[in-house]
Design an enzyme around this catalytic site. Structure first.
Site, mmCIF file in Angstrom:
data_model
loop_
_atom_site.group_PDB
_atom_site.id
_atom_site.type_symbol
_atom_site.label_atom_id
_atom_site.label_comp_id
_atom_site.label_asym_id
_atom_site.label_seq_id
_atom_site.Cartn_x
_atom_site.Cartn_y
_atom_site.Cartn_z
ATOM 1 N N ASN A 118 -15.381 -16.066 21.513
ATOM 2 C CA ASN A 118 -15.533 -16.628 21.706
ATOM 3 C C ASN A 118 -14.545 -17.447 23.063
ATOM 4 O O ASN A 118 -14.578 -18.787 24.249
ATOM 5 C CB ASN A 118 -15.437 -18.284 20.783
ATOM 6 C CG ASN A 118 -14.238 -18.872 20.126
ATOM 7 O OD1 ASN A 118 -12.890 -17.397 20.336
ATOM 8 N ND2 ASN A 118 -13.458 -19.448 19.677
ATOM 9 N N GLU A 224 -5.283 -16.704 13.632
ATOM 10 C CA GLU A 224 -6.178 -17.803 13.365
ATOM 11 C C GLU A 224 -7.356 -17.559 12.726
ATOM 12 O O GLU A 224 -8.848 -16.841 14.291
ATOM 13 C CB GLU A 224 -5.561 -18.663 15.100
ATOM 14 C CG GLU A 224 -6.201 -19.668 15.077
ATOM 15 C CD GLU A 224 -7.701 -19.993 15.880
ATOM 16 O OE1 GLU A 224 -8.470 -20.194 15.215
ATOM 17 O OE2 GLU A 224 -7.253 -20.428 17.039
ATOM 18 N N CYS A 261 -13.106 -23.030 17.947
ATOM 19 C CA CYS A 261 -12.617 -23.543 16.524
ATOM 20 C C CYS A 261 -12.041 -24.664 15.895
ATOM 21 O O CYS A 261 -11.983 -24.524 14.891
ATOM 22 C CB CYS A 261 -11.155 -22.224 16.345
ATOM 23 S SG CYS A 261 -10.304 -22.157 17.969
HETATM 24 P P1 NAP Z 1 -14.415 -10.903 14.167
HETATM 25 O O1 NAP Z 1 -15.315 -10.696 13.784
HETATM 26 O O2 NAP Z 1 -13.623 -11.816 13.460
HETATM 27 O O3 NAP Z 1 -13.679 -9.993 14.903
HETATM 28 C C1 NAP Z 1 -12.449 -9.824 15.686
HETATM 29 C C2 NAP Z 1 -12.360 -8.765 16.509
HETATM 30 O O4 NAP Z 1 -11.618 -8.170 15.210
HETATM 31 C C3 NAP Z 1 -13.381 -8.062 16.607
HETATM 32 O O5 NAP Z 1 -12.284 -6.821 17.610
HETATM 33 C C4 NAP Z 1 -13.169 -6.949 15.602
HETATM 34 O O6 NAP Z 1 -13.324 -5.546 16.174
HETATM 35 C C5 NAP Z 1 -11.860 -7.049 14.721
HETATM 36 N N1 NAP Z 1 -12.664 -7.633 13.611
HETATM 37 C C6 NAP Z 1 -13.060 -7.642 12.684
HETATM 38 N N2 NAP Z 1 -13.166 -7.191 11.764
HETATM 39 C C7 NAP Z 1 -12.485 -5.799 11.072
HETATM 40 C C8 NAP Z 1 -11.721 -5.260 10.280
HETATM 41 N N3 NAP Z 1 -12.341 -5.120 9.363
HETATM 42 N N4 NAP Z 1 -10.479 -4.584 10.238
HETATM 43 C C9 NAP Z 1 -10.666 -4.134 11.511
HETATM 44 N N5 NAP Z 1 -11.128 -4.704 12.341
HETATM 45 C C10 NAP Z 1 -11.577 -5.723 12.627
HETATM 46 O O7 NAP Z 1 -14.716 -12.356 15.214
HETATM 47 P P2 NAP Z 1 -15.322 -12.312 16.167
HETATM 48 O O8 NAP Z 1 -16.918 -10.894 16.672
HETATM 49 O O9 NAP Z 1 -15.163 -13.069 17.698
HETATM 50 O O10 NAP Z 1 -17.075 -13.281 15.717
HETATM 51 C C11 NAP Z 1 -17.602 -13.434 14.223
HETATM 52 C C12 NAP Z 1 -17.219 -14.446 13.543
HETATM 53 O O11 NAP Z 1 -15.927 -14.925 13.636
HETATM 54 C C13 NAP Z 1 -18.213 -16.009 13.955
HETATM 55 O O12 NAP Z 1 -19.306 -15.483 13.655
HETATM 56 C C14 NAP Z 1 -17.161 -16.739 13.730
HETATM 57 O O13 NAP Z 1 -18.056 -17.018 12.201
HETATM 58 C C15 NAP Z 1 -16.451 -16.293 13.730
HETATM 59 N N6 NAP Z 1 -15.120 -16.707 14.477
HETATM 60 C C16 NAP Z 1 -14.446 -17.614 14.492
HETATM 61 C C17 NAP Z 1 -13.505 -17.594 15.417
HETATM 62 C C18 NAP Z 1 -12.289 -19.341 15.226
HETATM 63 O O14 NAP Z 1 -12.148 -19.847 16.123
HETATM 64 N N7 NAP Z 1 -12.339 -19.607 13.799
HETATM 65 C C19 NAP Z 1 -13.667 -17.629 16.810
HETATM 66 C C20 NAP Z 1 -14.493 -17.022 17.140
HETATM 67 C C21 NAP Z 1 -15.467 -16.252 16.124
HETATM 68 P P3 NAP Z 1 -15.405 -5.457 16.493
HETATM 69 O O15 NAP Z 1 -15.016 -4.864 18.231
HETATM 70 O O16 NAP Z 1 -15.390 -3.935 16.339
HETATM 71 O O17 NAP Z 1 -16.421 -5.955 15.715
#
Ligand code: NAP
Length: 487
Positions: A118, A224, A261
């Site tokens: 994001n 975070e 966030c």
């Molecule tokens: P994400 O799925 O948590 O991914 C962020 C990073 O972590 C990516 O590089 C991802 O790899 C890696 N990752 C995710 N799961 C993993 C695992 N089990 N093992 C190892 N690495 C892992 O976040 P996102 O793609 O940004 O968004 C998905 C969801 O996250 C959103 O729908 C939202 O709910 C939440 N989000 C929350 C915030 C916040 O600030 N609270 C910010 C952004 C997103 P890959 O490249 O393989 O995906």
């Protein structure tokens, strides 16, 4: 040796070199990264726009924030007092004799940073985690986010120009693209990794934290993760300011299509006519918001699924939804309400729905509002909207909110995180994996260091920060007194 092993061997060699550089040299490197990113602005912005769907003004602002963060950390380490130097000189006359002990913060080793979807600039490749880790003296390996892989690569190339220009070790910063569960996991479990920075989903952050704790040598993961950022609207302000509150909160809920966030996902108040009026106005404001494309298809799918699941819960009532139907990949801004007794029985309502969605919880009394607040998990922020009369009558509510989050806000919206020394962008689990730290502001540097005490060392052997002459002219605690004088 596989690729990740090679990267982490390089990261260790780079750390051994980079940590020995003077603060002035490290500051020069950070400033050069900022200059190289600024010079690449015209190249970076269109690519980030294409990859993230974020509007150009927002991306331009975010790029400036990123270079300002780098320069802020450069100033911090040039000034130098952040190392928390403390000196207790020897006293041979004491029984038993007191040794000479001197403590400061030192970088712990190579850091792995996961880029956030994001914030393609400010929380990604050269974002706050990387800037603070480099400032501390750590080498950094970035796991670029696949949703903006090209932007990440181009930012990394700008950083490489700064490496060449300043002559720091070639592998001080490295960049890895690939899946989180393979490349990301391999980086976290590698023995040379000493800490991890992450911003993203709860499931992602928790997975990294678990990998880190299953290692032979566990390491800290500063993740975070998830927060619904509860906002308490007190009765007098609802009575007096409902139209203005509805406008500012609708704007905050829909800002950046809710992909912050600190998005206000939960609105809490005691039932009254003024609350009904406020919720009607808020619903009307949300009706007028325009659906926009979300960051990537995965986030859009997660939002649509989360919204459907939330709206299908028993007792929930939709109070406003964008009048214009969303197109492909666009979010549907929505607000809903539920009575507190139903909210309290259903844990589903406490889950983050990442996007432009907010749930209002209507309580029967102040006592029920307190029960709701006590049931909430750790948050990044909590907000209180109040007049002076409200504050006087609700000190217990405000005291409780202070225990809930890393930042408590009075009469403002939680979206917008100032980058400064006093900022706390963190909070108790599950907002983060370690509520003692912040990922925004100068103290973010404290995540990558550990205190080391030098006992009985000769002056010439000590780091400059601990030498008698205080050559860096920093503030230190010497025999329990703050001073920047030499000993
Ligand atoms: P994400 O799925 O948590 O991914 C962020 C990073 O972590 C990516 O590089 C991802 O790899 C890696 N990752 C995710 N799961 C993993 C695992 N089990 N093992 C190892 N690495 C892992 O976040 P996102 O793609 O940004 O968004 C998905 C969801 O996250 C959103 O729908 C939202 O709910 C939440 N989000 C929350 C915030 C916040 O600030 N609270 C910010 C952004 C997103 P890959 O490249 O393989 O995906």
């Amino acid at each position: 040796m596989n690729d990740i092993d090679m990267v982490m061997q390089n990261a260790r060699h780079a750390f051994n070199s980079y940590k020995t550089l003077s603060p002035a040299k490290r500051a020069g490197f950070l400033n050069e990264i900022a200059a190289a990113i600024e010079a690449a602005r015209e190249l970076l912005i269109p690519v980030a726009h294409e990859e993230s769907n974020l509007p150009l003004p927002r991306l331009n602002g975010e790029l400036s924030r990123t270079t300002n963060q780098l320069k802020m950390f450069a100033r911090l380490i040039e000034e130098g007092s952040w190392v928390e130097a403390a000196i207790d000189t020897a006293d041979a006359t004491r029984t038993p004799p007191k040794p000479d002990t001197r403590k400061m913060l030192l970088p712990a080793g190579p850091v792995v940073v996961f880029g956030a979807s994001n914030f393609p600039f400010a929380f990604s490749t050269a974002g706050g985690d990387t800037a603070s880790a480099l400032a501390s003296g750590s080498s950094v390996v970035i796991k670029g986010h696949s949703a903006h892989a090209k932007t990440s690569q181009l930012v990394f190339e700008a950083m490489q120009k700064a490496i060449t220009k300043t002559g720091v070790h070639t592998h001080t910063v490295q960049h890895v693209l690939g899946s989180g569960s393979t490349a990301g996991k391999a980086l976290v479990v590698h023995p040379n990794t000493t800490a991890v920075g992450f911003t993203g989903s709860f499931s992602g952050g928790k997975a990294l934290w678990e990998y880190a704790n299953q290692r032979e040598t566990p390491i800290p993961v500063f993740a975070e993760m998830s927060s619904i950022n509860p906002v308490v609207f007190l009765p007098d302000t609802l009575q007096q300011n409902s139209a203005a509150l509805a406008k500012s909160y609708a704007a905050s809920i829909a800002l950046g299509m809710g992909q912050f966030c600190t998005n206000p996902g939960l609105l809490l108040a005691v039932q009254s006519d003024a609350l009904d009026n406020f919720l009607t106005l808020l619903g009307n404001e949300i009706t007028q918001t325009l659906p926009q494309k979300m960051l990537h298809s995965g986030i859009h799918a997660a939002y649509s699924k989360g919204l459907d699941a939330a709206l299908s819960q028993k007792g929930i009532e939709k109070i406003g939804q964008a009048a214009k139907a969303p197109g492909e990949g666009e979010a549907f801004p929505t607000v809903a309400k539920v009575k507190a007794n139903i909210f309290l029985q259903n844990p589903h309502f406490r889950e983050e729905v990442f996007g432009p969605y907010s749930l209002a919880v209507c309580c029967d009394s102040k006592e029920e509002l307190i029960v709701v607040l006590k049931q909430l998990k750790g948050q990044l922020t909590t907000t209180v909207m109040a007049t002076d009369a409200d504050i006087t009558a609700h000190q217990d509510v405000i005291d409780l909110q202070t225990t809930l989050a890393g930042r408590i806000i009075l009469n403002d919206v939680p979206t917008g995180v100032e980058v400064c020394a006093s900022m706390v962008h963190g909070g108790p689990y599950p907002a983060t994996t370690d509520g003692r730290f912040t990922s925004v502001g100068t103290t973010a540097i404290k995540r990558w260091v550990r205190p080391v005490c030098f006992q009985g060392f000769k002056n010439s052997m000590l780091p400059d920060a601990l030498k008698n002459g205080n050559p860096q002219n920093i503030w230190r605690i010497v025999n329990n007194e703050w001073t920047n004088a030499a000993i």
